[in-house]
Write a protein that holds these residues in place. Sequence first.
Motif, PDB file in Angstrom:
ATOM      1  N   GLU A 424     -33.354 -11.620 -24.057  1.00  0.00           N
ATOM      2  CA  GLU A 424     -33.514 -10.387 -23.414  1.00  0.00           C
ATOM      3  C   GLU A 424     -35.292 -10.102 -22.846  1.00  0.00           C
ATOM      4  OE1 GLU A 424     -33.827  -6.135 -25.780  1.00  0.00           O
ATOM      5  OE2 GLU A 424     -32.633  -7.110 -26.482  1.00  0.00           O
ATOM      6  N   LEU A 425     -35.146  -9.473 -21.867  1.00  0.00           N
ATOM      7  CA  LEU A 425     -36.353  -9.446 -21.388  1.00  0.00           C
ATOM      8  C   LEU A 425     -37.047  -8.705 -22.814  1.00  0.00           C
ATOM      9  CD1 LEU A 425     -35.059  -7.609 -17.996  1.00  0.00           C
ATOM     10  CD2 LEU A 425     -35.752  -9.792 -18.333  1.00  0.00           C
ATOM     11  N   PRO A 426     -38.344  -8.598 -22.538  1.00  0.00           N
ATOM     12  CA  PRO A 426     -39.536  -8.547 -22.760  1.00  0.00           C
ATOM     13  C   PRO A 426     -40.368  -6.971 -23.053  1.00  0.00           C
ATOM     14  CG  PRO A 426     -40.809 -10.105 -22.115  1.00  0.00           C
ATOM     15  CD  PRO A 426     -39.397 -10.277 -21.106  1.00  0.00           C
ATOM     16  N   SER A 427     -40.059  -6.183 -21.735  1.00  0.00           N
ATOM     17  CA  SER A 427     -40.050  -5.256 -21.114  1.00  0.00           C
ATOM     18  C   SER A 427     -39.663  -4.647 -20.464  1.00  0.00           C
ATOM     19  CB  SER A 427     -41.871  -5.579 -20.520  1.00  0.00           C
ATOM     20  OG  SER A 427     -42.329  -4.193 -20.302  1.00  0.00           O
ATOM     21  N   LYS A 428     -39.521  -4.065 -20.006  1.00  0.00           N
ATOM     22  CA  LYS A 428     -38.430  -3.210 -19.077  1.00  0.00           C
ATOM     23  C   LYS A 428     -39.086  -3.249 -17.132  1.00  0.00           C
ATOM     24  CE  LYS A 428     -39.265   1.767 -20.056  1.00  0.00           C
ATOM     25  NZ  LYS A 428     -38.465   2.713 -19.630  1.00  0.00           N
ATOM     26  N   TYR A 429     -40.679  -2.829 -17.908  1.00  0.00           N
ATOM     27  CA  TYR A 429     -40.993  -2.683 -16.706  1.00  0.00           C
ATOM     28  C   TYR A 429     -41.161  -4.098 -15.965  1.00  0.00           C
ATOM     29  CZ  TYR A 429     -42.755   1.622 -19.326  1.00  0.00           C
ATOM     30  OH  TYR A 429     -42.801   2.382 -19.482  1.00  0.00           O
ATOM     31  N   LEU A 430     -40.708  -3.788 -14.494  1.00  0.00           N
ATOM     32  CA  LEU A 430     -41.176  -4.951 -13.403  1.00  0.00           C
ATOM     33  C   LEU A 430     -42.404  -5.112 -12.541  1.00  0.00           C
ATOM     34  CD1 LEU A 430     -37.344  -5.874 -13.111  1.00  0.00           C
ATOM     35  CD2 LEU A 430     -38.938  -6.368 -14.934  1.00  0.00           C
ATOM     36  N   LEU A 431     -42.439  -6.233 -11.977  1.00  0.00           N
ATOM     37  CA  LEU A 431     -43.965  -5.704 -11.282  1.00  0.00           C
ATOM     38  C   LEU A 431     -43.382  -6.089  -9.776  1.00  0.00           C
ATOM     39  CD1 LEU A 431     -46.699  -4.091 -10.622  1.00  0.00           C
ATOM     40  CD2 LEU A 431     -47.580  -6.332 -11.521  1.00  0.00           C
ATOM     41  N   LEU A 432     -43.602  -6.341  -8.370  1.00  0.00           N
ATOM     42  CA  LEU A 432     -44.028  -6.293  -7.386  1.00  0.00           C
ATOM     43  C   LEU A 432     -44.426  -6.408  -6.761  1.00  0.00           C
ATOM     44  CD1 LEU A 432     -40.613  -6.342  -5.921  1.00  0.00           C
ATOM     45  CD2 LEU A 432     -40.535  -4.332  -4.751  1.00  0.00           C
ATOM     46  N   GLY A 433     -44.706  -7.505  -6.078  1.00  0.00           N
ATOM     47  CA  GLY A 433     -45.271  -8.289  -4.763  1.00  0.00           C
ATOM     48  C   GLY A 433     -43.833  -8.358  -3.192  1.00  0.00           C
ATOM     49  N   ASN A 434     -44.594  -9.268  -1.881  1.00  0.00           N
ATOM     50  CA  ASN A 434     -44.098  -9.799  -1.522  1.00  0.00           C
ATOM     51  C   ASN A 434     -43.030 -10.789  -1.749  1.00  0.00           C
ATOM     52  OD1 ASN A 434     -46.041 -10.448  -0.805  1.00  0.00           O
ATOM     53  ND2 ASN A 434     -46.197  -9.945   1.146  1.00  0.00           N
ATOM     54  N   LEU A 435     -44.347 -11.536  -2.479  1.00  0.00           N
ATOM     55  CA  LEU A 435     -42.858 -12.864  -3.008  1.00  0.00           C
ATOM     56  C   LEU A 435     -41.861 -13.185  -3.212  1.00  0.00           C
ATOM     57  CD1 LEU A 435     -44.692 -15.641  -3.231  1.00  0.00           C
ATOM     58  CD2 LEU A 435     -44.280 -15.241  -5.988  1.00  0.00           C
ATOM     59  N   SER A 436     -41.894 -13.836  -2.349  1.00  0.00           N
ATOM     60  CA  SER A 436     -39.668 -13.831  -2.280  1.00  0.00           C
ATOM     61  C   SER A 436     -39.645 -16.244  -2.530  1.00  0.00           C
ATOM     62  CB  SER A 436     -39.148 -13.560  -0.913  1.00  0.00           C
ATOM     63  OG  SER A 436     -39.468 -14.427   0.180  1.00  0.00           O
ATOM     64  N   TRP A 437     -38.406 -15.885  -3.143  1.00  0.00           N
ATOM     65  CA  TRP A 437     -37.828 -17.542  -2.610  1.00  0.00           C
ATOM     66  C   TRP A 437     -36.568 -17.314  -3.131  1.00  0.00           C
ATOM     67  CZ3 TRP A 437     -35.039 -19.450  -7.860  1.00  0.00           C
ATOM     68  CH2 TRP A 437     -34.442 -21.029  -7.515  1.00  0.00           C
ATOM     69  N   VAL A 438     -35.391 -18.385  -1.819  1.00  0.00           N
ATOM     70  CA  VAL A 438     -33.959 -17.693  -1.484  1.00  0.00           C
ATOM     71  C   VAL A 438     -33.471 -19.523  -2.758  1.00  0.00           C
ATOM     72  CG1 VAL A 438     -32.063 -18.184  -0.393  1.00  0.00           C
ATOM     73  CG2 VAL A 438     -33.689 -16.675  -0.140  1.00  0.00           C
ATOM     74  N   GLU A 439     -33.206 -19.748  -3.050  1.00  0.00           N
ATOM     75  CA  GLU A 439     -32.499 -21.318  -3.988  1.00  0.00           C
ATOM     76  C   GLU A 439     -32.007 -21.885  -2.833  1.00  0.00           C
ATOM     77  OE1 GLU A 439     -30.215 -22.452  -8.231  1.00  0.00           O
ATOM     78  OE2 GLU A 439     -30.406 -20.301  -7.820  1.00  0.00           O
ATOM     79  N   ALA A 440     -32.345 -23.033  -2.628  1.00  0.00           N
ATOM     80  CA  ALA A 440     -31.438 -23.538  -1.216  1.00  0.00           C
ATOM     81  C   ALA A 440     -30.456 -24.371  -2.140  1.00  0.00           C
ATOM     82  CB  ALA A 440     -32.081 -25.084  -0.569  1.00  0.00           C
TER      83      ALA A 440
END
Length: 440
Positions: A424-440
């Motif tokens: 389970e997630l340790p918190s419900k608060y997620l923090l967003l930036g512009n870092l992205s990743w696409v699994e190849a």
Amino acid sequence: MAYGGAAMGPPAAAVAGQQTKKEVKLDKECEIRIEVGPESPLRLRLLNGIAEIFGTEIPPGIWLTFPPRLKFAVFTWYGATIEMDGITETDYTADETPMISYVNVHAILDERRKRAKNSSGDSEASQGPRVIAVGPTDSGKSTLSRMLLSWASKLGWKPTFVDLDVGQGSITVPGCIAASPIEMPIDPVEGILLEMALVYFYGYVNPGLNPDLYKLLVKELAQVLEKQFTGNAESRAAGMVINTMGWIEGLGYELLLHAIDTFKVDVVLVLGQEKLYSMLKDVLKSKPNVDVVKLQKSGGVVSRSQKARQKSRNYRIKEYFYGLSNDLSPHSNTANFSDISVYKIGGGPQAPRSALPIGAEPVADPTRLVLVNISQEMLHLVVGVSYAKEPDQIISSNVAGFLVITGIDMQRKKITYLAPSGSELPSKYLLLGNLSWVEA
């Protein structure tokens, strides 16, 4: 830091797809610089003598396995023979290295640590060296930091490593500033372990996108470490080694000075640029307790293209979820929109026009916390999972880890994400930036 140097071509037996085994004899104070081939790992072992990789001694007779594309160097002070089994993109020996000057810096730092240990209380004298490595991109800052940390821990010290390079990330994924105590020489393959790391998610690989937030997180990290040092004489005496980004002009230079001031740095190691050394020497001359030292960069350091740096970032993110050798098993999980709250830092006007002086324009508040509506635009973004208990604690809180958003179902109001574990997630608060990743 990128090792490689002038391509000398593969050894004669190194035909694509064919495993090769060879012995390399290194004379004293020489090193072999290696780039593992792109397709398969390389095995390496020490046959005789003593050798090290970035300050960490290689255990004799034991095969070490290095993943594809990894760049590293094996150095010996007294002479050694190594055996390699696998394909290398590049490998060549070098007898001109700056290692003597690097180990001399280590010796001076060791003396300062001893003096600090023998001083009592929380006085200034009991504070060990606070070292920062600065220089342009691809000048060897992270490798020098790694050497100084490994040499210190070999002698029983437990220095703190601070990584301010959001562009690459030596401790965790890019887009973060982080710190970790180094209690033993850094593993030549695995690198720095995440278990004890203190990580703040900035969310961007360029500090210039929100310099106020970058400064705020640097200050937050410094304050936490200061408190830890106050209560831990051992860590305080061991001091810290700080790795920085390669942006050293304009705003980048300003952020560098901010870090030196915020962490109360007393040793500045300048790699690979005379101009930066001269500028820092001049601006810091008013602080007699700060030493500015010029060091030569290694001949093994090569400049990377923007594309290569982007590739490196993608590898770091993949490594976080799958491990260096694809030995981890991340989990795909789902959550309801109502179970999570996604925030970003920065945005929105500071004040309405009516509250501003005549002629003044409202500007975005770079450290304002903004609740984000979940949308398809979040697909493939890397998000931090905050330790915050309440939204107003998010900016000052470190993160527990990271997720990648892999699917968004707007109709069912469900989000799918990749996580390092299925718990389970340790918190419900997620923090967003512009870092992205696409699994190849």
